[in-house]
Write a protein that holds these residues in place. Structure first.
Motif, PDB file in Angstrom:
ATOM      1  N   GLU A  33       0.858  -1.189   0.000  1.00 43.72           N
ATOM      2  CA  GLU A  33       0.000   0.000   0.000  1.00 43.72           C
ATOM      3  C   GLU A  33       0.887   1.229   0.000  1.00 43.72           C
ATOM      4  OE1 GLU A  33      -2.851   0.443   3.207  1.00 43.72           O
ATOM      5  OE2 GLU A  33      -3.502   2.413   2.454  1.00 43.72           O
ATOM      6  N   ASP A  78     -11.802   0.086   2.133  1.00 42.53           N
ATOM      7  CA  ASP A  78     -10.812   0.340   3.191  1.00 42.53           C
ATOM      8  C   ASP A  78     -11.510   0.548   4.537  1.00 42.53           C
ATOM      9  OD1 ASP A  78      -8.310   0.713   4.213  1.00 42.53           O
ATOM     10  OD2 ASP A  78      -7.887   2.571   3.149  1.00 42.53           O
ATOM     11  N   GLU A 137      -7.975   1.956  -3.091  1.00 36.96           N
ATOM     12  CA  GLU A 137      -8.636   1.771  -1.790  1.00 36.96           C
ATOM     13  C   GLU A 137      -9.565   2.935  -1.507  1.00 36.96           C
ATOM     14  OE1 GLU A 137      -6.007   0.955   1.430  1.00 36.96           O
ATOM     15  OE2 GLU A 137      -5.066  -0.754   0.414  1.00 36.96           O
TER      16      GLU A 137
HETATM   17 MN    MN Z   1      -5.678   2.342   3.009  1.00 31.52          MN
END
Ligand code: MN
Ligand code: G
Ligand code: G
Length: 398
Positions: free
Chosen positions: A178, A298, A268
Protein backbone atom coordinates in the motif's frame (compact mmCIF):
# COMPACT_ATOMS: atom_id res chain seq x y z
CA UNK A 1 13.45 0.27 29.42
CA UNK A 2 17.18 0.76 29.52
CA UNK A 3 16.90 3.74 27.21
CA UNK A 4 14.61 5.38 29.77
CA UNK A 5 15.21 9.06 30.15
CA UNK A 6 12.62 11.11 31.91
CA UNK A 7 9.17 9.63 32.15
CA UNK A 8 6.66 11.42 34.32
CA UNK A 9 3.51 9.45 34.97
CA UNK A 10 0.28 10.46 36.64
CA UNK A 11 -1.80 7.63 38.13
CA UNK A 12 -5.49 8.39 38.57
CA UNK A 13 -7.12 5.65 40.63
CA UNK A 14 -9.56 5.80 43.54
CA UNK A 15 -8.51 2.54 45.22
CA UNK A 16 -5.51 3.29 47.42
CA UNK A 17 -4.09 -0.20 47.23
CA UNK A 18 -4.38 -0.48 43.45
CA UNK A 19 -2.97 3.00 42.99
CA UNK A 20 0.07 2.18 45.07
CA UNK A 21 0.59 -1.10 43.27
CA UNK A 22 0.50 0.57 39.88
CA UNK A 23 2.87 3.29 41.08
CA UNK A 24 5.32 0.69 42.34
CA UNK A 25 5.21 -1.17 39.04
CA UNK A 26 5.78 2.04 37.11
CA UNK A 27 8.82 2.89 39.19
CA UNK A 28 10.24 -0.57 38.73
CA UNK A 29 9.71 -0.11 35.00
CA UNK A 30 11.90 2.97 35.04
CA UNK A 31 9.43 5.84 35.36
CA UNK A 32 11.46 8.67 36.82
CA UNK A 33 8.61 10.52 38.43
CA UNK A 34 5.26 9.05 39.46
CA UNK A 35 2.56 11.29 40.82
CA UNK A 36 -0.89 10.31 42.03
CA UNK A 37 -4.47 11.46 42.19
CA UNK A 38 -7.38 9.69 43.85
CA UNK A 39 -9.97 11.28 41.62
CA UNK A 40 -10.47 13.19 38.39
CA UNK A 41 -10.70 16.77 39.68
CA UNK A 42 -7.47 16.48 41.57
CA UNK A 43 -5.84 14.91 38.52
CA UNK A 44 -6.94 17.78 36.29
CA UNK A 45 -5.52 20.28 38.74
CA UNK A 46 -2.23 18.46 38.70
CA UNK A 47 -2.27 18.39 34.91
CA UNK A 48 -2.82 22.12 34.90
CA UNK A 49 -0.03 22.86 37.31
CA UNK A 50 2.53 20.08 36.99
CA UNK A 51 5.57 20.87 34.90
CA UNK A 52 5.12 18.16 32.34
CA UNK A 53 3.38 14.79 32.31
CA UNK A 54 4.24 12.22 29.66
CA UNK A 55 1.78 9.56 30.54
CA UNK A 56 -1.52 9.25 32.39
CA UNK A 57 -2.68 5.89 33.72
CA UNK A 58 -6.36 6.33 34.43
CA UNK A 59 -9.03 4.14 35.98
CA UNK A 60 -12.39 4.08 34.25
CA UNK A 61 -14.69 3.49 37.19
CA UNK A 62 -14.29 6.24 39.74
CA UNK A 63 -16.83 7.97 41.96
CA UNK A 64 -17.61 11.66 41.26
CA UNK A 65 -15.89 12.09 37.90
CA UNK A 66 -15.62 8.86 35.93
CA UNK A 67 -12.79 8.07 33.54
CA UNK A 68 -14.74 9.12 30.47
CA UNK A 69 -15.46 12.57 31.81
CA UNK A 70 -11.85 12.87 32.87
CA UNK A 71 -10.71 12.02 29.34
CA UNK A 72 -13.05 14.61 27.88
CA UNK A 73 -11.60 17.32 30.13
CA UNK A 74 -8.13 16.13 29.28
CA UNK A 75 -8.94 16.60 25.59
CA UNK A 76 -10.29 20.09 26.30
CA UNK A 77 -7.05 21.01 28.06
CA UNK A 78 -5.21 19.89 24.91
CA UNK A 79 -2.51 18.19 26.96
CA UNK A 80 0.10 16.25 25.05
CA UNK A 81 0.27 13.29 27.44
CA UNK A 82 -0.37 9.74 26.30
CA UNK A 83 -3.06 7.82 28.14
CA UNK A 84 -3.48 4.25 29.37
CA UNK A 85 -6.93 3.27 30.63
CA UNK A 86 -7.38 0.57 33.25
CA UNK A 87 -10.67 -1.10 34.09
CA UNK A 88 -12.33 -4.23 35.36
CA UNK A 89 -15.19 -3.82 32.89
CA UNK A 90 -15.56 -6.29 30.08
CA UNK A 91 -13.69 -5.95 26.85
CA UNK A 92 -16.53 -4.86 24.57
CA UNK A 93 -17.19 -1.90 26.84
CA UNK A 94 -13.52 -1.03 26.88
CA UNK A 95 -13.51 -1.08 23.10
CA UNK A 96 -16.16 1.65 23.00
CA UNK A 97 -14.29 3.70 25.59
CA UNK A 98 -11.24 3.32 23.39
CA UNK A 99 -13.15 4.60 20.39
CA UNK A 100 -14.55 7.49 22.40
CA UNK A 101 -11.10 8.52 23.64
CA UNK A 102 -9.69 8.48 20.12
CA UNK A 103 -12.68 10.47 18.86
CA UNK A 104 -11.88 13.12 21.48
CA UNK A 105 -8.36 13.26 20.08
CA UNK A 106 -6.72 11.62 23.09
CA UNK A 107 -3.41 9.93 22.39
CA UNK A 108 -4.55 6.60 23.79
CA UNK A 109 -1.89 3.91 23.79
CA UNK A 110 -4.02 1.16 25.19
CA UNK A 111 -6.48 -0.30 27.61
CA UNK A 112 -5.52 -2.68 30.38
CA UNK A 113 -8.04 -5.06 31.85
CA UNK A 114 -7.65 -5.23 35.62
CA UNK A 115 -5.83 -6.59 37.44
CA UNK A 116 -3.00 -4.52 36.04
CA UNK A 117 0.13 -6.58 35.65
CA UNK A 118 3.70 -5.43 35.35
CA UNK A 119 3.85 -7.17 31.99
CA UNK A 120 0.84 -5.36 30.50
CA UNK A 121 2.17 -2.02 31.76
CA UNK A 122 5.63 -2.71 30.36
CA UNK A 123 4.11 -3.58 27.00
CA UNK A 124 2.14 -0.34 26.74
CA UNK A 125 4.99 1.81 28.01
CA UNK A 126 7.28 0.48 25.33
CA UNK A 127 4.55 1.31 22.83
CA UNK A 128 4.42 4.82 24.27
CA UNK A 129 8.16 5.12 23.77
CA UNK A 130 8.12 3.95 20.17
CA UNK A 131 5.09 6.17 19.49
CA UNK A 132 6.79 9.28 20.78
CA UNK A 133 9.98 8.27 19.04
CA UNK A 134 8.09 7.85 15.75
CA UNK A 135 6.17 11.06 16.22
CA UNK A 136 9.41 12.88 16.89
CA UNK A 137 10.97 11.33 13.81
CA UNK A 138 8.02 12.29 11.69
CA UNK A 139 7.22 15.66 13.18
CA UNK A 140 10.29 17.29 14.71
CA UNK A 141 8.39 20.19 16.20
CA UNK A 142 4.86 19.10 15.28
CA UNK A 143 4.52 21.88 12.74
CA UNK A 144 1.10 22.84 11.47
CA UNK A 145 0.89 23.92 7.88
CA UNK A 146 -1.31 26.37 6.06
CA UNK A 147 -3.15 25.20 2.96
CA UNK A 148 -0.90 27.42 0.86
CA UNK A 149 2.21 25.72 2.24
CA UNK A 150 0.75 22.28 1.57
CA UNK A 151 -0.30 23.19 -1.97
CA UNK A 152 3.13 24.62 -2.67
CA UNK A 153 4.67 21.35 -1.43
CA UNK A 154 2.43 19.34 -3.75
CA UNK A 155 3.25 21.60 -6.67
CA UNK A 156 6.97 21.19 -5.91
CA UNK A 157 6.43 17.41 -5.77
CA UNK A 158 7.81 17.19 -2.25
CA UNK A 159 5.43 14.30 -1.57
CA UNK A 160 6.27 10.67 -2.11
CA UNK A 161 4.72 7.29 -1.42
CA UNK A 162 6.01 5.08 1.37
CA UNK A 163 5.17 1.42 0.89
CA UNK A 164 3.80 -1.08 3.37
CA UNK A 165 3.92 -4.75 2.41
CA UNK A 166 0.84 -6.95 2.02
CA UNK A 167 1.59 -10.61 2.59
CA UNK A 168 -0.24 -13.85 1.76
CA UNK A 169 -1.29 -15.59 5.01
CA UNK A 170 -1.07 -19.01 3.43
CA UNK A 171 2.39 -18.77 1.86
CA UNK A 172 4.05 -15.78 3.50
CA UNK A 173 4.77 -14.38 0.04
CA UNK A 174 4.62 -10.62 -0.65
CA UNK A 175 1.57 -9.89 -2.78
CA UNK A 176 1.76 -6.14 -2.94
CA UNK A 177 2.19 -2.88 -1.08
CA UNK A 178 0.00 0.00 0.00
CA UNK A 179 1.31 3.43 -0.95
CA UNK A 180 1.00 5.90 1.93
CA UNK A 181 1.74 9.56 1.29
CA UNK A 182 4.62 11.25 3.09
CA UNK A 183 5.66 14.86 2.77
CA UNK A 184 9.44 15.17 2.61
CA UNK A 185 9.50 18.73 3.81
CA UNK A 186 12.78 20.52 3.04
CA UNK A 187 12.88 22.11 6.51
CA UNK A 188 10.75 19.86 8.74
CA UNK A 189 11.62 16.37 7.48
CA UNK A 190 9.05 13.62 7.07
CA UNK A 191 5.48 14.71 7.66
CA UNK A 192 2.66 12.21 8.10
CA UNK A 193 -0.75 12.37 6.40
CA UNK A 194 -2.68 13.75 9.39
CA UNK A 195 -1.02 17.08 8.68
CA UNK A 196 -2.15 17.37 5.07
CA UNK A 197 -4.91 14.95 3.94
CA UNK A 198 -7.79 16.67 5.74
CA UNK A 199 -6.85 20.22 4.64
CA UNK A 200 -6.47 19.04 1.05
CA UNK A 201 -9.78 17.17 1.14
CA UNK A 202 -11.74 19.99 2.75
CA UNK A 203 -10.46 22.60 0.38
CA UNK A 204 -11.22 20.46 -2.67
CA UNK A 205 -7.54 20.04 -3.57
CA UNK A 206 -6.97 16.37 -2.79
CA UNK A 207 -6.79 15.42 -6.47
CA UNK A 208 -3.45 17.17 -6.89
CA UNK A 209 -1.94 14.81 -4.33
CA UNK A 210 -3.86 11.77 -5.60
CA UNK A 211 -2.52 12.22 -9.14
CA UNK A 212 1.03 12.55 -7.84
CA UNK A 213 0.64 9.42 -5.70
CA UNK A 214 -0.88 7.41 -8.55
CA UNK A 215 1.96 8.33 -10.85
CA UNK A 216 4.74 7.65 -8.37
CA UNK A 217 3.15 4.42 -7.13
CA UNK A 218 2.65 3.29 -10.73
CA UNK A 219 6.27 4.00 -11.60
CA UNK A 220 7.51 2.22 -8.48
CA UNK A 221 5.36 -0.86 -9.12
CA UNK A 222 6.49 -1.00 -12.73
CA UNK A 223 10.08 -0.93 -11.44
CA UNK A 224 9.42 -3.79 -9.00
CA UNK A 225 8.10 -5.84 -11.93
CA UNK A 226 11.27 -5.14 -13.88
CA UNK A 227 13.26 -6.31 -10.88
CA UNK A 228 11.37 -9.61 -10.84
CA UNK A 229 8.63 -8.92 -8.29
CA UNK A 230 5.23 -9.02 -10.06
CA UNK A 231 3.25 -7.57 -7.16
CA UNK A 232 0.40 -5.06 -6.85
CA UNK A 233 0.38 -1.52 -5.54
CA UNK A 234 -2.55 0.02 -3.65
CA UNK A 235 -3.35 3.73 -3.64
CA UNK A 236 -5.89 5.48 -1.38
CA UNK A 237 -8.62 7.38 -3.14
CA UNK A 238 -10.61 10.05 -1.41
CA UNK A 239 -14.33 9.55 -1.82
CA UNK A 240 -14.58 13.24 -2.60
CA UNK A 241 -12.56 12.86 -5.79
CA UNK A 242 -14.95 10.18 -6.98
CA UNK A 243 -17.84 12.59 -7.45
CA UNK A 244 -16.12 13.99 -10.53
CA UNK A 245 -17.11 11.72 -13.43
CA UNK A 246 -13.86 12.49 -15.24
CA UNK A 247 -11.80 10.81 -12.51
CA UNK A 248 -11.78 7.30 -13.99
CA UNK A 249 -10.37 8.61 -17.28
CA UNK A 250 -7.79 10.73 -15.50
CA UNK A 251 -6.60 7.75 -13.42
CA UNK A 252 -6.54 5.46 -16.46
CA UNK A 253 -4.46 8.04 -18.30
CA UNK A 254 -1.93 8.37 -15.50
CA UNK A 255 -1.50 4.62 -15.14
CA UNK A 256 -1.14 4.18 -18.88
CA UNK A 257 1.66 6.72 -18.84
CA UNK A 258 3.53 4.64 -16.25
CA UNK A 259 3.05 1.53 -18.42
CA UNK A 260 1.68 -0.42 -15.49
CA UNK A 261 -1.20 -2.75 -16.27
CA UNK A 262 -4.29 -1.62 -14.29
CA UNK A 263 -4.68 -5.17 -12.94
CA UNK A 264 -1.63 -4.44 -10.80
CA UNK A 265 -3.15 -1.41 -9.19
CA UNK A 266 -5.69 -1.54 -6.36
CA UNK A 267 -7.65 1.57 -5.46
CA UNK A 268 -8.64 1.77 -1.79
CA UNK A 269 -11.79 3.64 -0.91
CA UNK A 270 -12.91 4.24 2.66
CA UNK A 271 -16.54 3.52 3.29
CA UNK A 272 -18.06 6.63 4.78
CA UNK A 273 -21.29 7.90 6.16
CA UNK A 274 -24.27 8.16 3.81
CA UNK A 275 -23.15 9.32 0.41
CA UNK A 276 -25.78 11.52 -1.14
CA UNK A 277 -24.08 11.79 -4.50
CA UNK A 278 -23.61 8.08 -5.05
CA UNK A 279 -24.36 7.96 -8.81
CA UNK A 280 -21.10 9.51 -10.09
CA UNK A 281 -19.13 7.48 -7.53
CA UNK A 282 -20.69 4.30 -8.89
CA UNK A 283 -19.99 5.40 -12.46
CA UNK A 284 -16.32 6.04 -11.71
CA UNK A 285 -15.73 2.87 -9.73
CA UNK A 286 -17.54 0.62 -12.16
CA UNK A 287 -15.60 2.13 -15.06
CA UNK A 288 -12.30 1.65 -13.21
CA UNK A 289 -13.22 -1.96 -12.43
CA UNK A 290 -14.11 -2.55 -16.09
CA UNK A 291 -10.66 -1.34 -17.04
CA UNK A 292 -9.07 -3.88 -14.71
CA UNK A 293 -8.22 -1.88 -11.58
CA UNK A 294 -8.74 -3.66 -8.27
CA UNK A 295 -11.13 -1.96 -5.86
CA UNK A 296 -10.71 -2.24 -2.14
CA UNK A 297 -13.12 -1.25 0.61
CA UNK A 298 -10.81 0.34 3.19
CA UNK A 299 -11.30 0.52 6.98
CA UNK A 300 -14.21 -1.94 6.71
CA UNK A 301 -16.51 -1.91 9.71
CA UNK A 302 -15.99 1.71 10.69
CA UNK A 303 -18.44 3.22 8.25
CA UNK A 304 -22.15 3.38 7.86
CA UNK A 305 -24.13 1.16 5.50
CA UNK A 306 -21.42 -1.41 4.95
CA UNK A 307 -23.58 -4.08 3.38
CA UNK A 308 -25.35 -1.74 1.01
CA UNK A 309 -22.11 -0.28 -0.26
CA UNK A 310 -20.62 -3.68 -0.79
CA UNK A 311 -23.50 -4.71 -2.97
CA UNK A 312 -23.47 -1.58 -5.06
CA UNK A 313 -19.79 -1.35 -5.80
CA UNK A 314 -17.84 -4.10 -7.58
CA UNK A 315 -15.14 -4.44 -4.92
CA UNK A 316 -12.39 -7.01 -5.28
CA UNK A 317 -11.01 -6.72 -1.75
CA UNK A 318 -12.22 -5.97 1.78
CA UNK A 319 -9.78 -4.47 4.29
CA UNK A 320 -10.80 -5.13 7.86
CA UNK A 321 -10.10 -2.02 9.88
CA UNK A 322 -7.13 -2.16 12.23
CA UNK A 323 -9.30 -1.32 15.24
CA UNK A 324 -10.84 -4.81 14.91
CA UNK A 325 -7.63 -6.59 13.97
CA UNK A 326 -5.26 -5.39 16.70
CA UNK A 327 -5.54 -7.72 19.64
CA UNK A 328 -8.34 -9.83 18.07
CA UNK A 329 -6.65 -13.03 19.28
CA UNK A 330 -7.40 -12.09 22.85
CA UNK A 331 -10.77 -10.43 22.48
CA UNK A 332 -13.99 -12.25 21.64
CA UNK A 333 -15.87 -9.11 20.51
CA UNK A 334 -13.16 -8.14 18.05
CA UNK A 335 -12.84 -11.70 16.90
CA UNK A 336 -16.52 -12.00 16.08
CA UNK A 337 -16.38 -8.81 14.01
CA UNK A 338 -13.33 -10.11 12.18
CA UNK A 339 -15.04 -13.46 11.56
CA UNK A 340 -18.19 -11.92 10.17
CA UNK A 341 -16.15 -9.62 7.91
CA UNK A 342 -14.32 -12.63 6.52
CA UNK A 343 -17.67 -14.40 6.02
CA UNK A 344 -19.16 -11.48 4.12
CA UNK A 345 -16.13 -11.26 1.87
CA UNK A 346 -16.27 -14.98 1.24
CA UNK A 347 -19.94 -14.79 0.27
CA UNK A 348 -19.15 -11.97 -2.11
CA UNK A 349 -16.18 -13.88 -3.50
CA UNK A 350 -13.63 -11.19 -2.67
CA UNK A 351 -10.34 -11.22 -0.79
CA UNK A 352 -9.93 -10.13 2.81
CA UNK A 353 -7.00 -8.07 4.05
CA UNK A 354 -6.38 -7.71 7.78
CA UNK A 355 -4.84 -4.32 8.46
CA UNK A 356 -2.90 -3.67 11.67
CA UNK A 357 -1.52 -7.18 12.29
CA UNK A 358 0.98 -6.45 15.04
CA UNK A 359 1.53 -9.74 16.83
CA UNK A 360 2.19 -13.40 16.17
CA UNK A 361 -0.97 -14.30 18.09
CA UNK A 362 -3.18 -12.14 15.85
CA UNK A 363 -1.40 -13.48 12.76
CA UNK A 364 -2.07 -17.07 13.78
CA UNK A 365 -5.76 -16.66 14.52
CA UNK A 366 -6.41 -14.64 11.34
CA UNK A 367 -4.65 -17.29 9.32
CA UNK A 368 -6.75 -20.02 10.94
CA UNK A 369 -9.92 -18.06 10.17
CA UNK A 370 -8.98 -18.04 6.50
CA UNK A 371 -8.16 -14.37 6.10
CA UNK A 372 -6.24 -13.97 2.81
CA UNK A 373 -3.80 -11.11 3.23
CA UNK A 374 -1.95 -9.50 6.15
CA UNK A 375 -0.72 -5.95 6.47
CA UNK A 376 0.81 -4.58 9.64
CA UNK A 377 3.83 -3.88 11.78
CA UNK A 378 4.23 -7.61 12.47
CA UNK A 379 5.38 -7.89 8.85
CA UNK A 380 6.70 -4.43 8.08
CA UNK A 381 6.11 -0.73 8.64
CA UNK A 382 5.63 1.63 5.71
CA UNK A 383 9.05 2.34 4.16
CA UNK A 384 10.61 4.50 1.46
CA UNK A 385 10.67 3.19 -2.12
CA UNK A 386 14.30 2.06 -2.24
CA UNK A 387 13.98 0.39 1.17
CA UNK A 388 10.93 -1.47 -0.04
CA UNK A 389 12.82 -2.99 -2.94
CA UNK A 390 15.51 -4.19 -0.54
CA UNK A 391 12.75 -5.62 1.63
CA UNK A 392 11.37 -7.54 -1.37
CA UNK A 393 14.82 -8.98 -2.05
CA UNK A 394 15.23 -10.25 1.47
CA UNK A 395 11.65 -11.42 1.92
CA UNK A 396 10.97 -12.94 -1.50
CA UNK A 397 10.37 -16.64 -1.73
CA UNK A 398 11.15 -17.53 -5.30
MN1 MN B 1 -5.68 2.34 3.01
O1 G C 1 0.60 5.78 7.67
P1 G C 1 -0.50 6.41 7.71
O2 G C 1 -0.19 7.41 8.79
O3 G C 1 0.26 6.61 6.47
O4 G C 1 -1.75 7.00 6.98
C1 G C 1 -2.72 7.70 7.69
C2 G C 1 -3.98 7.88 6.90
O5 G C 1 -3.76 8.68 5.75
C3 G C 1 -4.57 6.56 6.41
O6 G C 1 -5.93 6.55 6.77
C4 G C 1 -4.43 6.62 4.93
O7 G C 1 -5.54 6.04 4.29
C5 G C 1 -4.35 8.11 4.62
N1 G C 1 -3.54 8.32 3.43
C6 G C 1 -2.24 8.03 3.28
N2 G C 1 -1.83 8.35 2.02
C7 G C 1 -2.91 8.83 1.38
C8 G C 1 -3.16 9.31 0.05
O8 G C 1 -2.29 9.34 -0.81
N3 G C 1 -4.43 9.75 -0.23
C9 G C 1 -5.44 9.71 0.68
N4 G C 1 -6.64 10.16 0.31
N5 G C 1 -5.26 9.26 1.94
C10 G C 1 -4.01 8.82 2.28
O1 G D 1 -5.52 3.78 4.54
P1 G D 1 -5.60 3.32 5.92
O2 G D 1 -6.46 4.05 6.86
O3 G D 1 -5.98 1.89 5.95
O4 G D 1 -4.08 3.48 6.38
C1 G D 1 -3.36 2.55 7.05
C2 G D 1 -2.77 3.19 8.27
O5 G D 1 -2.50 2.19 9.23
C3 G D 1 -1.45 3.88 8.04
O6 G D 1 -1.44 4.97 8.87
C4 G D 1 -0.43 2.84 8.48
O7 G D 1 0.79 3.41 8.83
C5 G D 1 -1.15 2.25 9.67
N1 G D 1 -0.75 0.88 10.02
C6 G D 1 -0.54 -0.16 9.21
N2 G D 1 -0.22 -1.28 9.89
C7 G D 1 -0.22 -0.93 11.20
C8 G D 1 0.03 -1.65 12.40
O8 G D 1 0.32 -2.85 12.44
N3 G D 1 -0.05 -0.94 13.56
C9 G D 1 -0.39 0.37 13.58
N4 G D 1 -0.45 0.98 14.77
N5 G D 1 -0.65 1.08 12.48
C10 G D 1 -0.56 0.44 11.29
Amino acid sequence: MSSAKVLTVLVVEDHDFQRRTIMRMLRSLGASDVIEAAEGKQALMLMNHATHIDLVVCDLDMPKMDGMEFLRHLAELKVEASVIITSAKDRSLLTSVEKMARAYGIRLIGVIEKPVTRHSLADLISRHRSDTFQTKQMLPSAPRFTLEEILYGVQQKQFEPFFQAKVDFATGQILGAEALARWCHPAHGLISPDAFIAPLEHSGNINDLTYLMLEMAGIACRHWHEQGYPITVSVNLSLRSLTDTMLADKITHIIQSTQLDPSHMILEITETVAMTDIAPVLENLTRLRMRGFGLSIDDYGTGFSSMQQLLRIPYTELKIDQSFVMGCAGNTTLLSIVKSSIDIARQLGIKTVAEGVETQADWEILKTLGCDVAQGYFIAKPMAGNQFLAFCRSFWQG
